[in-house]
Design a protein around this motif. Structure first.
Motif, PDB file in Angstrom:
ATOM      1  N   ARG A 179       0.841  -1.225   0.000  1.00 33.43           N
ATOM      2  CA  ARG A 179       0.000   0.000   0.000  1.00 33.43           C
ATOM      3  C   ARG A 179       0.853   1.243   0.000  1.00 33.43           C
ATOM      4  O   ARG A 179       0.632   2.186  -0.773  1.00 33.43           O
ATOM      5  CB  ARG A 179      -0.892   0.012   1.228  1.00 33.43           C
ATOM      6  CG  ARG A 179      -2.027  -0.908   1.001  1.00 33.43           C
ATOM      7  CD  ARG A 179      -3.170  -0.780   1.938  1.00 33.43           C
ATOM      8  NE  ARG A 179      -4.106  -1.798   1.454  1.00 33.43           N
ATOM      9  CZ  ARG A 179      -4.929  -2.474   2.207  1.00 33.43           C
ATOM     10  NH1 ARG A 179      -5.004  -2.217   3.489  1.00 33.43           N
ATOM     11  NH2 ARG A 179      -5.710  -3.380   1.666  1.00 33.43           N
ATOM     12  N   ARG A 194      -7.434   2.077  -4.571  1.00 31.60           N
ATOM     13  CA  ARG A 194      -7.318   2.589  -3.201  1.00 31.60           C
ATOM     14  C   ARG A 194      -6.369   3.789  -3.144  1.00 31.60           C
ATOM     15  O   ARG A 194      -6.569   4.736  -2.395  1.00 31.60           O
ATOM     16  CB  ARG A 194      -6.791   1.452  -2.316  1.00 31.60           C
ATOM     17  CG  ARG A 194      -6.820   1.741  -0.855  1.00 31.60           C
ATOM     18  CD  ARG A 194      -6.242   0.596  -0.049  1.00 31.60           C
ATOM     19  NE  ARG A 194      -6.098   1.044   1.325  1.00 31.60           N
ATOM     20  CZ  ARG A 194      -5.115   1.790   1.742  1.00 31.60           C
ATOM     21  NH1 ARG A 194      -4.166   2.166   0.913  1.00 31.60           N
ATOM     22  NH2 ARG A 194      -5.051   2.197   3.002  1.00 31.60           N
ATOM     23  N   ARG A 219      -7.663  -3.450  -6.784  1.00 33.59           N
ATOM     24  CA  ARG A 219      -8.096  -2.896  -5.489  1.00 33.59           C
ATOM     25  C   ARG A 219      -7.062  -1.921  -4.941  1.00 33.59           C
ATOM     26  O   ARG A 219      -7.392  -0.814  -4.511  1.00 33.59           O
ATOM     27  CB  ARG A 219      -8.288  -4.070  -4.503  1.00 33.59           C
ATOM     28  CG  ARG A 219      -8.726  -3.648  -3.111  1.00 33.59           C
ATOM     29  CD  ARG A 219      -8.636  -4.821  -2.150  1.00 33.59           C
ATOM     30  NE  ARG A 219      -7.261  -5.123  -1.781  1.00 33.59           N
ATOM     31  CZ  ARG A 219      -6.833  -6.321  -1.366  1.00 33.59           C
ATOM     32  NH1 ARG A 219      -7.659  -7.329  -1.286  1.00 33.59           N
ATOM     33  NH2 ARG A 219      -5.566  -6.498  -1.039  1.00 33.59           N
TER      34      ARG A 219
END
Ligand SMILES: C[S@@+](CC[C@H](N)C(=O)[O-])C[C@H]1O[C@@H](n2cnc3c(N)ncnc32)[C@H](O)[C@@H]1O
Length: 238
Positions: free
Chosen positions: A125, A208, A204
């Motif tokens: 992330r 995000r 995803r």
């Protein structure tokens, strides 16, 4: 001066730091990066470049490239093998994802090919958030990760499918790869864990981070679209 190792299997050159292999034939998304890199004015980034298969192709297409890898020996070999007439368009840096940093909006395209599966979820992330920041508006991110259907990792495919169906966030995460290696032990320097991904996970995570996904799919080895060895995607900074 480090020497580039001999191929392990035809077309697969081992890294010097036990982080897998560099294929001498680009996968589908690395080839798309190299093509796109030749069309943008800004410099492009190849992170986790190893000996520079995609960097070299992007340079051949006229791009200006920043090649980055965690291992200085890979970068040294890449520089040595870059033809003199390409050297003025090549910059290099030694850096580790997700700690490494570049200025905001400085690249027209970024390739991270077969490197983010060496990161745990939170690190993936952070890395994609950073890549989003480093891209200029309109720039593209090209991601490729090992899937749970490739090589030694394919033994976990049924488990991955079960964990995915149960809604796990990182359903292919392997905490101890030694159980899957023929030798039964993790070679010195190799990570004990691996985080293979599927296209849905890449979508995803890109969304995000605020990127707009243009395409995502499984691909095969060596540029083939058949097969499920890798998960890849292209996402755009809006
Ligand atoms: C499997 S090789 C892939 C090389 C090339 N991109 C390709 O697709 O063939 C992974 C490369 O990423 C580098 N690497 C692994 N983890 C990294 C990290 N966290 N940050 C930067 N580079 C990393 C390794 O040193 C190695 O050169």
């Amino acid at each position: 001066m480090p020497d580039k190792p001999e191929p392990w299997l035809e077309g697969l050159i081992p890294t010097l730091n036990q982080r897998g292999f560099m294929s001498e034939t680009m996968d589908h998304y690395s080839a798309r990066f190299a093509q796109f890199a030749g069309t943008v004015e800004q410099e492009v980034l190849d992170i986790g470049c190893a000996y520079g298969i995609a960097t070299r192709a992007a340079l051949d297409n006229g791009a200006r490239v920043m090649a980055c890898d965690m291992d200085a020996r890979h970068i040294e070999i890449l520089e040595r093998e870059t033809p003199a007439d390409h050297r003025t368009r090549l910059r290099t840096s030694v850096g580790l994802l997700p700690d490494v940093d570049f200025p905001d909006e400085s690249f027209g395209a970024i390739l991270a090919a077969r490197v983010i599966h060496f990161l745990r979820g939170a690190e993936v992330r952070l890395a994609i958030d950073k890549m989003h920041r480093w891209l200029a508006p309109g720039g593209r991110l090209f991601l490729v990760a090992d899937s749970p259907y490739t090589g030694f990792w394919s033994a976990i495919a049924p488990d991955y499918e079960r964990r995915k169906a149960a809604g796990e966030e990182w359903p292919a995460m392997i905490d101890d790869v030694s159980t899957l290696l023929g030798s039964g032990r993790v070679p010195d320097g190799m990570l004990a864990y691996l985080n293979p991904m599927d296209p849905g996970i890449l979508v995803r995570e890109c969304e995000r981070a605020g990127l707009q996904v243009e395409e995502a799919r499984f691909t095969g080895l060596a540029g083939s679209l058949d097969g499920r060895n890798h998960a890849g995607c292209i996402a755009r900074k809006v």
